[in-house]
Design an enzyme around this catalytic site. Structure first.
Site, mmCIF file in Angstrom:
data_model
loop_
_atom_site.group_PDB
_atom_site.id
_atom_site.type_symbol
_atom_site.label_atom_id
_atom_site.label_comp_id
_atom_site.label_asym_id
_atom_site.label_seq_id
_atom_site.Cartn_x
_atom_site.Cartn_y
_atom_site.Cartn_z
ATOM 1 N N GLY A 250 0.846 -1.189 0.000
ATOM 2 C CA GLY A 250 0.000 0.000 0.000
ATOM 3 C C GLY A 250 0.879 1.236 0.000
ATOM 4 C CE LYS A 251 -1.180 6.900 -2.945
ATOM 5 N NZ LYS A 251 -2.371 7.635 -3.151
ATOM 6 N NE ARG A 252 -0.445 2.116 6.321
ATOM 7 C CZ ARG A 252 -0.750 1.175 7.185
ATOM 8 N NH1 ARG A 252 -0.225 1.186 8.387
ATOM 9 N NH2 ARG A 252 -1.586 0.214 6.854
ATOM 10 C CG ASP A 253 3.448 -1.048 2.908
ATOM 11 O OD1 ASP A 253 3.049 -1.708 3.847
ATOM 12 O OD2 ASP A 253 2.740 -0.748 1.942
#
Ligand code: GLU
Length: 486
Positions: A250-253
């Protein structure tokens, strides 16, 4: 596939936003498969969903592929035997295939209003059954005049079995088959239909794409069957998982736009190498590969089925390895550029002095894994002392086992060495080492290093002197002595 058949692969992005790293990897695998077999790699833009289209995406996709050097043999800008390669410019071709299906009795105009379809869905829900349009198939549909959606009519309700070159044998029951829309009432085909027509027309032999398309593959196969055309090979690539291995990236990782990695200072060579290894491993110890080497060893049998885990540390490690492979001059040029652009030091006079800056290259090179680490070093004050005099705090000049008086004496001794050896770095170095060996390393080298850098962590003082020069070092040491003088 016949042995002598030329391999043709394609990357078929929809221009609905930036180019995610997962899409970049799909493109890379399709490219590698084509190159490995001296085949053709096609870029095709799937822009039939006008509502989801994002302005600028096509340019962005092309720019991303070019940055990675995944050049296409046929596609937008360069054309090819199946041009055009942008779906919105191919509407007549889809219509031709639609008419073939109508003639064969495998397509019909959908007479229902959106409201009627909604009611069918409700009914299925009440009956606790999955909604299947074919259960409400109209008995006497009107002729298709383009004002209504054109629907596919499933030729035969039967279990579908097929082979995926990564997943092996797959199958699905009849619930996977339905009368889906081929051409919408706006005249544009659906993805489900357009990509089949294009893959046929463009002679695609291998479809490389993500696992989200497995569920729809029975539908696609029923279209090939209705058209009496042998389907291409399916190559389903594994999902990319976040660093915890549990969720899809996801965006976070790090599920970023591939071009963000360019801005952060990763090399395109690294991204290609890293993305290739997300789901593929040629085996053996070797991990650093060029694109051409990867194309040689690429093997569909070595693509894994399970999710591939994203790992930022590994990416950084790999980038450092690729930086090491750059010719020294190119590497230095990159470091010089990055330093010039940094707003925190760009005002310093020294930054423009190439000879001076070149002395810092090895120090920087030892400490970075990507170009943006240079900015991080600068904001952490790890390079500022090369460009401006440091601010010194009295207590910090003194090493933990010594007195202020002793620190001052040792620095005075160094100052004397500087004065007597103002033009000779080598003998300066020798004398400082000798002095430090006699009276205590920490007691000499700590105050000296701190006087030069104003930092508790920095390269050793002799390295600092070699960059700053003896005259500048002398001034900084004199300043420290002054601070220590009561
Ligand atoms: N246009 C589809 C997408 O961007 C491509 C799927 C395919 O490769 O067939 O997801």
């Amino acid at each position: 596939m016949a042995n002598n058949e030329k391999v043709v692969t394609r990357f078929a992005p929809s221009p609905t936003g930036f180019m995610h790293v997962g899409s970049a990897r799909t493109a890379l695998y399709a490219w590698l498969l084509a190159k490995k077999n001296n085949g053709t790699f096609i870029l095709r833009i799937e822009d039939t969903d006008k509502e989801r289209e994002v302005a600028g995406s096509i340019e962005h996709i092309k720019k991303s592929l070019k940055w990675l050097s995944l050049n296409w043999d046929e596609g937008p800008d360069i054309g090819g035997p199946s041009a055009p390669y942008i779906q919105s410019e191919r509407l007549e071709i889809y219509k031709k295939y639609a008419n073939i299906l109508i003639e064969k009795g495998y397509a019909y105009a959908d007479p229902y209003t959106a409201e009627e379809i909604e009611n069918f869905k409700k009914k299925s829900e009440e009956e606790k059954k999955p909604f299947l349009y074919r259960e409400y198939r109209p008995e006497n549909p009107p002729p298709w005049d383009g004002s209504k959606p054109l629907r596919f009519k499933v030729p035969e309700l039967k279990r579908t079995e097929w082979k995926d070159l990564v997943w092996g044998e797959l199958s699905a029951g009849i619930e996977a088959l339905d009368d889906f829309v081929l051409i919408k009432s706006d005249g544009f085909p659906t993805y489900n239909f357009a990509h089949i027509v294009d893959d046929i027309e463009m002679g695609v032999t291998h479809i490389v794409r993500g696992q989200e398309f497995i569920a729809s593959t029975p539908k696609f196969l029923s279209v090939y069957e209705a058209l009496e055309i042998t389907p291409p090979n399916f190559v389903t690539v594994p999902p990319i998982m976040g660093a915890d291995g549990k969720r899809k990236l996801g965006k976070r990782d790090g599920a970023k736009d591939i071009l963000d990695y360019e801005n952060e200072g990763y090399l395109p060579e690294t991204m290609v190498n890293f993305l290739a290894f997300l789901g593929f491993n040629p085996g053996g110890e070797k991990e650093i590969y060029t694109k051409e080497e990867l194309a040689k060893v690429f093997d569909l049998n070595k693509i894994q089925k399970s999710g591939a885990q994203w790992n930022d540390d590994k990416l950084d490690w790999m980038n450092r390895e690729h930086i090491k492979l750059l010719p020294e001059e190119e590497r230095n040029e990159k470091i010089f550029d990055r330093l010039q652009k940094n707003p925190e030091i760009s005002k310093s006079e020294k930054i423009k002095d190439r000879d001076y800056v070149s002395k810092i290259y090895p120090i920087i090179f030892d400490r970075i894994s990507k170009w943006s680490d240079i900015d991080t070093m600068i904001s952490a004050g790890e390079l500022s002392y090369f460009f401006e005099k440091p601010t010194l705090e009295k207590e910090k000049i003194v090493w933990k086992t010594q007195t202020q008086e002793n620190a001052k004496e040792n620095l005075e001794k160094v100052l004397g060495i500087f004065e007597s050896e103002i033009t000779n770095y080598e003998s300066c170095k020798e004398k400082i080492i000798q002095h430090a060996t006699e009276v205590g390393k920490g007691e000499v080298l700590w105050p000296l290093r701190y006087a030069l850098s104003g930092k508790e962590k920095s390269p050793d003082p002799l390295t600092l002197i070699s960059v700053l020069g003896i005259a500048e070092s002398k001034e900084r040491v004199a300043k420290a002595i002054q601070i220590l003088t009561p």
